[in-house]
Enzyme design. Structure first.
Site, PDB file in Angstrom:
ATOM      1  N   CYS B 107       0.847  -1.205   0.000  1.00 22.58           N
ATOM      2  CA  CYS B 107       0.000   0.000   0.000  1.00 22.58           C
ATOM      3  C   CYS B 107       0.884   1.258   0.000  1.00 22.58           C
ATOM      4  O   CYS B 107       1.575   1.521  -0.971  1.00 22.58           O
ATOM      5  CB  CYS B 107      -0.969  -0.052   1.183  1.00 22.58           C
ATOM      6  SG  CYS B 107      -2.332   1.122   1.016  1.00 22.58           S
ATOM      7  N   HIS B 234      -3.396  -5.724   0.922  1.00 23.53           N
ATOM      8  CA  HIS B 234      -2.689  -5.923   2.191  1.00 23.53           C
ATOM      9  C   HIS B 234      -2.552  -7.402   2.551  1.00 23.53           C
ATOM     10  O   HIS B 234      -3.461  -7.978   3.146  1.00 23.53           O
ATOM     11  CB  HIS B 234      -3.451  -5.229   3.317  1.00 23.53           C
ATOM     12  CG  HIS B 234      -3.361  -3.747   3.285  1.00 23.53           C
ATOM     13  ND1 HIS B 234      -2.418  -3.044   4.016  1.00 23.53           N
ATOM     14  CD2 HIS B 234      -4.089  -2.817   2.632  1.00 23.53           C
ATOM     15  CE1 HIS B 234      -2.568  -1.745   3.807  1.00 23.53           C
ATOM     16  NE2 HIS B 234      -3.581  -1.571   2.959  1.00 23.53           N
ATOM     17  N   GLU B 236      -0.708  -8.647   4.902  1.00 22.65           N
ATOM     18  CA  GLU B 236      -0.628  -8.808   6.366  1.00 22.65           C
ATOM     19  C   GLU B 236      -2.005  -8.774   7.014  1.00 22.65           C
ATOM     20  O   GLU B 236      -2.149  -9.117   8.186  1.00 22.65           O
ATOM     21  CB  GLU B 236       0.273  -7.713   6.960  1.00 22.65           C
ATOM     22  CG  GLU B 236      -0.387  -6.353   7.167  1.00 22.65           C
ATOM     23  CD  GLU B 236      -0.604  -5.550   5.883  1.00 22.65           C
ATOM     24  OE1 GLU B 236      -0.196  -6.025   4.806  1.00 22.65           O
ATOM     25  OE2 GLU B 236      -1.196  -4.449   5.962  1.00 22.65           O
TER      26      GLU B 236
END
Lengths: 993, 275
Positions: B107, B234, B236
């Site tokens: 990002c 994302h 994570e």
């Protein structure tokens, strides 16, 4: 000299921002422009070389792939009208600040005092010829005249060599800062005039109290010792006005209320706050005994409860209504970053984990002429949503729960509730982290942003109705990044034990933060001239009460001061030593060595006289409407699903990052297409644990028009049943109340004050009764009491509104339940009875009626139900669960079905309801404490056993056929709608917002 | 000499937001060390990038993205001096890359890599030739997206993967190139690693499956070595099944798809850098 750097998109690159502005101009003002393009302008007022300016322009200020740059020449071409919008002098310009830092990195030199970078935006409009329209577009849409100014040029007026003339919005002041003394030996009328003209919001009794205090010979003797005369200084008067403001002192909640009920019974209530709010929590905590999980209630910036043996949870909800009415974007942004400071600044400090937002607006589609100074609800909607979006997303805090509530009266004042939760260790360096104590001799250190004129009189302004003279300086603009840097620094300083106490600078600024902290030691000596300023020329009193954002005040022990300041400097956070906390007994402020305030701490904090407010309850003469049951209930259901209070809020929810920090287990949007409406959120604050925090809320201002007692009861129940629906533990849950009221003090301006005060009393009584009955302690709260608009003869008062927020825990977040049906064949159960309770309902509102039979809550039965539901959830028997609220059973069935992507077949004949209750009323009654649950067929016996003796009816099942099929009391088909059709009705209204 | 432990670093500060969950993902994937280091520590020279194998540039809003996403952040890394050296952090990152180590930007971290010229870095050139700009819809959005992985990509993070389902949460995620030649080269070299796709895994330009209007549906790119990788979605944010938006209604494995990227990175480090 000043440079103008203009940045625009290269030819052929689509200008998405410009297109959006063009669309919005059409939606908001009805002008159809051919095109709108945008350019960014940086006005750099600093001593720099041409090479340095070029390095900045072609480096950080522009993107070589898509943008082009012009320095001191125009980029604008092919337009009919150019509108450039920039900030007024002194308004927070976050991009300007970042731009300045970027240049400093390039040059390796710091800007000199007075140098700066200022940003503005150029809009290039085509399809527009007259300036009058351009002026309207600028003033009514592109800019907010309170904080911005604009230049309009027709195509032939733009100088093709130099472009738009340079204009530097630098604050210029020729005033010499000096404290003034104020003569209070004047008539009552003049006292009131001093209060009014100074925006002090002090009433006559309070002004007289101050007048008497300053005339006390003993006080005069003490003042003379420090070189003050027998007149009050403006610094002192402002400090008193701020400390005694409704916003800070909660005078209405602390007042003595003479209450008379409908039967003529009288009672005197000595402080609503102490009697009902503190009282409820005290009684509940006593009853919980060893199981009391409250750690810190009412005394700090936020409430603190146990999470587990090692961690505690901090929760606070604030409102930011008045500033949001004037500048929706800045007001709401400041609201969220402001409440974040409360969340961080509790105990010795906490880390933010999530935000919640609830907004109350008038319809964005309102088609009516608005009275002066009111912004259209669509602009408020847009601005507020964007402000909170920027505040939450940029700060890295997920927004996981919220609501939008609509009522036309919120055009007079929108309500902007911003909540935040944070997490702190139970123990910090051997002491409880939720406690703090300033020591005598600690230094007063201010960190974060600098002080300007922003937000001066915010505390006193929000203690009044919105009127013609409402000050523009009351508006602040938050800066999430400066604040984020400060928070990063403070948590490190906390863990290293570098301070003894701290609090945030919110309403009332230093006056409030330092004044409150000084209560620990009994005095303070503060040098106002040491405070870092955004620009020169601030008066000492302005420094004291400025509400410039992103500041915290700390008590730093002398032996830690150097380490504290050097850590701050390294982390690029400004920290300034302003003086010391003392035990002198005085709020002692100096400016350039001279005393400008010497008020006794006792008078400052305890001197405000208690108000006496009359309250008289007389129920309104209301009746139930008479109309026949509509023939087509499919159509009625669709109309309800499309109502603003019920329809999908997905377009808003998606603009909030609800997943950052990777802890959101039950998200705001759930179901087969990720678009069903969650009842509550579950959040895992510790990535290596599955323990979850559960957060929800209840809010039902519609019922206030009938009886605020039941409005409050319903709000509490709604919060609790949303909480329990996702699996929240009913025995480890706390509440938080936020009252937003219209002025309840009888006066010429408020002839119905006695009734409004009685409404307030009744809501408080219900708050006590139901919190105690549910065993849910209140841990913090806030009130905002002057939500009225009054200009000329037009008065708009909001409906009395309480947001009841609920926070608690789920032992294992993997056992959380979402609201969507999961698979065909599952059994659908309705928990709870349905009564003829449609007063204030969405169904009646759709018919243009209010009714009289408002829903009432039976807490004892509800609590047993919620306990049993908890057991069923723990045993894995519940596959989905959804609460019944606005629109009742019909809406809940529809939402459950379309969120899950399957149909439901349900029989009204199976519903427990009064024998004479009409079918449409069974479908749309808003009786409280009801939940719809789906259960696998094989779990039927186990589930029903848990609810033995309770109202628990299997009313139908989940079907493969994607249709909501509801049969009536005679078994006939009442509703038969494809779920796609229902979903479309529900999604359409706010989809494009 | 480094010991045989995998050391990962996540740079934090000045507006990063996802450092904690990125470090958590690195740990879950098996890294022995996952340090969250404030950029002030790096600029003070107390922590050195060279001591790590895997640099993570996390999501957030560097400096508020006030000058355009990650622009001011890139400027800081390019110009701010590291105390006690003649270097900037950008110089240290170049040495880190030259040492054969791994960098992943997610990002805002991806935006930072692109705007510093770290990606795609054809033939080692640091000239910025791509960018990430405002979504076509003009708004920030949080929604989950399907990603099709290019099986022929040199990217070490996506080895063996076909698809990913991850959340995007951005306002400036529209990937564009300076010209069609750049785009062609990206595609020809298989550097456009992940593409927004419909649920049948066909890359798409249709909103909302392509949430921001990225050219050629590109969601993430790598450099020609495959060791530098950036993407808007994302990873994570999906390392456990409870992250998935439909975990209450679907049978899902314990580990989320995003974790695979970190596992590949750690495996590469063990096999190539620590062997």
């Amino acid at each position: 000299m000043a440079w103008r750097i203009v940045v625009g998109l290269k030819d052929g690159v689509r200008d998405a921002r410009g297109e959006r502005v063009r669309r919005e101009i059409k939606e908001n003002l009805g002008y159809r422009l051919q095109s709108v393009r945008t350019l960014d302008v940086y006005t750099v007022d600093a001593d720099l070389s041409d090479a340095e300016i070029e390095a900045a322009a072609n480096g950080p200020f522009s993107d070589p792939v898509i943008q082009q740059v012009a320095i001191n020449r125009p980029l604008a071409s092919d337009f009919d009208m150019l509108i450039e919008v920039g900030f007024r002098p002194g308004v927070t310009d976050n991009t300007g600040r970042t731009a300045k830092e970027a240049i400093q990195y390039i040059t390796g030199r710091a800007f000199l005092p007075g140098e700066g970078v200022y940003t503005s935006t150029q809009y290039l409009l085509t399809g527009l010829s007259d300036k009058e329209t351009a002026e309207k577009i600028a003033g009514d849409f592109l800019a907010n005249g309170l904080i911005q100014r604009w230049t309009i040029l027709a195509a032939d007026e733009l100088d093709s060599v130099t472009g738009v003339p340079v204009s530097v919005p630098k604050v210029v002041s020729d005033s010499t800062p000096k404290a003034q003394s104020i003569n209070l030996k004047v008539s009552d009328q003049q006292l009131l005039e001093i209060s009014r003209a100074g925006m002090l919001a002090l009433n006559l009794e309070e002004m007289q109290k101050i007048q008497q205090h300053i005339a006390d010979p003993q006080v005069i003797v003490e003042r003379q010792k420090v070189g003050l005369g027998s007149e009050l200084s403006d610094v002192e008067l402002e400090a008193l006005a701020q400390t005694w403001s409704e916003h800070c002192k909660h005078k209405i909640f602390s007042a003595k209320i003479e209450y008379e009920d409908e039967n003529g019974n009288r009672e005197t209530i000595d402080s609503l706050f102490k009697t009902y709010i503190v009282g409820a929590t005290r009684d509940i905590r006593k009853a919980m005994g060893e199981n009391d999980f409250c750690l810190s209630v009412f005394k700090d910036n936020a409430g603190v409860i146990e999470f587990n043996d090692d961690w505690s949870i901090v929760f606070k909800v604030e409102t930011h209504n008045s500033p949001s009415a004037l500048d929706p974007y800045g007001g709401a942004l400041t609201g969220i970053v402001g409440v974040n400071r409360d969340g961080v600044g509790t105990g010795m400090g906490a880390r933010l984990i999530f935000n919640t937002d609830v907004f109350c607006f008038a319809s964005p589609f309102l088609d009516k002429e608005l009275p002066p100074r009111l912004l259209h609800p669509r602009r408020i909607f847009e601005g507020v949503v964007e402000g909170v979006e920027h505040g939450g997303n940029k700060s890295g805090i997920p927004t996981i729960n919220g609501s939008l509530v609509f009522d036309e009266r919120f055009a007079g004042k929108p309500l902007v509730y911003c909540g935040t939760a944070s997490i702190m260790p139970r123990m910090l360096n051997g002491k409880p982290c939720h406690e703090k104590q300033v020591q005598v001799g600690d230094h007063i250190v201010m960190t974060g942003g600098r002080i300007g004129k922003d937000g001066i009189h915010g505390a006193t302004f929000s203690s009044e109705e919105l009127h013609e003279g409402s000050p523009v300086t009351a508006v602040q603009i938050g800066d999430p990044i400066t604040q984020r840097k400060m928070f990063d620094f403070l948590l490190i300083a906390r863990d290293r034990g570098l301070y003894n106490s701290f609090t945030d600078n919110g309403a009332g600024g230093l006056s409030s933060s330092v004044g409150e902290m000084a209560e620990d030691t009994g005095g303070v000596e503060m040098h106002l001239d040491r405070a870092p300023l955004k620009y020169p020329g601030l008066q000492p009193w302005e420094i004291l009460i400025s509400e410039a954002q992103e500041r915290m005040t700390l008590a730093v022990p002398a032996d830690k001061l150097d380490e504290f300041i050097s850590l701050a400097t390294e982390m690029d956070v400004e920290a300034t030593d302003l003086g010391t906390f003392t035990d002198s007994g005085y709020f002692h402020c100096l400016y350039q060595g001279e005393t400008v305030s010497y008020l006794s701490m006792e008078f400052l904090h305890e001197g405000v006289p208690q108000m006496v407010i009359p309250a008289k309850w007389q129920p309104r003469a209301l009746t139930e409407p008479e109309f026949a049951q509509p023939q087509n209930l499919d159509a009625e259901l669709q109309k309800l699903l499309a109502r603003l209070n019920i329809c999908s809020k997905e377009s808003v929810v998606r603009r909030y990052d609800h997943e950052v920090q990777a802890g959101t287990v039950i998200k705001p949007l759930v179901g087969v297409a990720n678009d069903g409406p969650s009842d509550a959120a579950v959040f895992r604050p510790l990535l290596d644990s599955f323990e979850g925090v559960v957060v929800s809320h209840g809010i039902c201002p519609n019922y206030s028009d009938i009886d605020t007692y039941h409005m409050m009861a319903c709000a509490i129940d709604e919060g609790m049943r949303n909480y329990v629906a996702v699996g929240g533990n009913i025995d480890h849950v706390a509440g938080l109340d936020n009252f937003c009221w219209c002025d309840p003090v009888q006066s010429e301006k408020t002839p119905d004050g006695e009734y409004k005060a009685a409404q307030l009393v009744r809501a408080n009584k219900a708050l006590y009764d139901y919190c105690v009955a549910f065993g849910v302690p209140l841990i913090s709260g806030k009130d905002s009491m002057k939500n009225d608009y009054q200009i000329g003869n037009t008065k708009i008062s909001i409906p009395p509104t309480v947001l009841f927020s609920v926070i608690g825990k789920i032992a294992d977040a993997r056992k959380s339940i979402s609201m969507d049906v999961k698979r065909p064949g599952d059994l659908v159960y309705l928990l709870g009875e349905t009564a003829d309770e449609l007063g204030g309902s969405e169904y009646y509102a759709e018919q243009g009626e209010l009714g009289s039979q408002v829903p009432q809550v039976d807490a004892e039965t509800a609590l047993a139900r919620y306990r049993a539901l908890n057991q069923a959830q723990a045993q894995g028997l519940v596959v989905s669960c959804h609460d019944l609220s606005d629109g009742g059973l019909g809406v809940a069935l529809a939402e459950k079905a379309f969120a899950g992507g399957f149909g439901i077949k349900a029989a009204l004949a199976k519903v427990v309801a009064g024998s004479t209750l009409r079918e449409d009323k069974i479908l749309f009654s808003e009786s409280q404490s009801r939940l719809l649950v789906t259960v696998r067929a094989e779990s039927q016996d186990a589930f029903e056993t848990l609810f033995a003796g309770q109202s628990c009816r299997r009313i139908g099942k989940v079907t493969e056929q994607p249709e909501l099929l509801v049969t009536g009391l005679q078994g006939q088909v009442l509703i038969s709608s494809p779920i796609d059709l229902l979903k479309e009705a529900w999604q359409a209204p706010l989809r494009e917002m | 000499m480094m010991s045989k432990t995998v050391k990962t670093i996540v740079i934090a500060g000045n507006g990063t937001n996802c450092e904690r969950e990125v470090a958590h993902a690195c740990k879950l994937a098996g890294a022995e060390v996952a340090d969250i280091v404030h950029v002030a520590e790096l600029l003070a020279g107390r922590v050195k990038l060279a001591d790590y194998h895997f640099l993570n540039l996390a999501g957030g809003f560097l400096d508020g993205d006030d000058l355009g996403s990650a622009k001011a952040g890139a400027n800081r890394l390019l110009h701010a001096p590291v105390v006690g050296s003649e270097q900037t952090l950008a110089d240290q990152i170049k040495q880190f890359v030259a040492a054969g180590k791994l960098v992943m930007g997610v990002c805002n971290g991806f935006q930072l890599m692109v705007k510093m010229g770290l990606l795609p870095a054809f033939a080692g050139s640091a000239k910025q030739n791509c960018t990430l700009t405002h979504n076509q819809g003009g708004r920030f959005e949080d929604r989950w997206s399907w990603l099709k992985v290019d099986p022929e990509s040199p990217c070490v993070f996506t080895r063996g993967l076909e698809r990913l389902y991850l959340p995007v949460r951005h306002g400036e995620g529209q990937f564009v190139t300076d010209n069609t030649a750049t785009l062609k080269q990206l595609e020809a070299m298989h550097l456009s690693v992940v593409k927004y796709a419909d649920s049948d895994l066909n890359p798409t330009m249709e909103y909302p499956d392509n949430p921001n209007g990225s050219v050629a549906s590109i969601a993430g790119i790598c450099d020609p070595t495959g060791r530098l990788f950036g993407l808007m979605p994302h990873p994570e944010a999906y390392v456990h099944y409870t992250h998935h938006p439909r975990w209450t209604r679907e049978e899902l494995p314990e580990e989320g798809m995003g974790l695979w990227l970190y596992q590949n990175a750690i495996r590469f480090i063990r096999e190539e850098l620590l062997k």
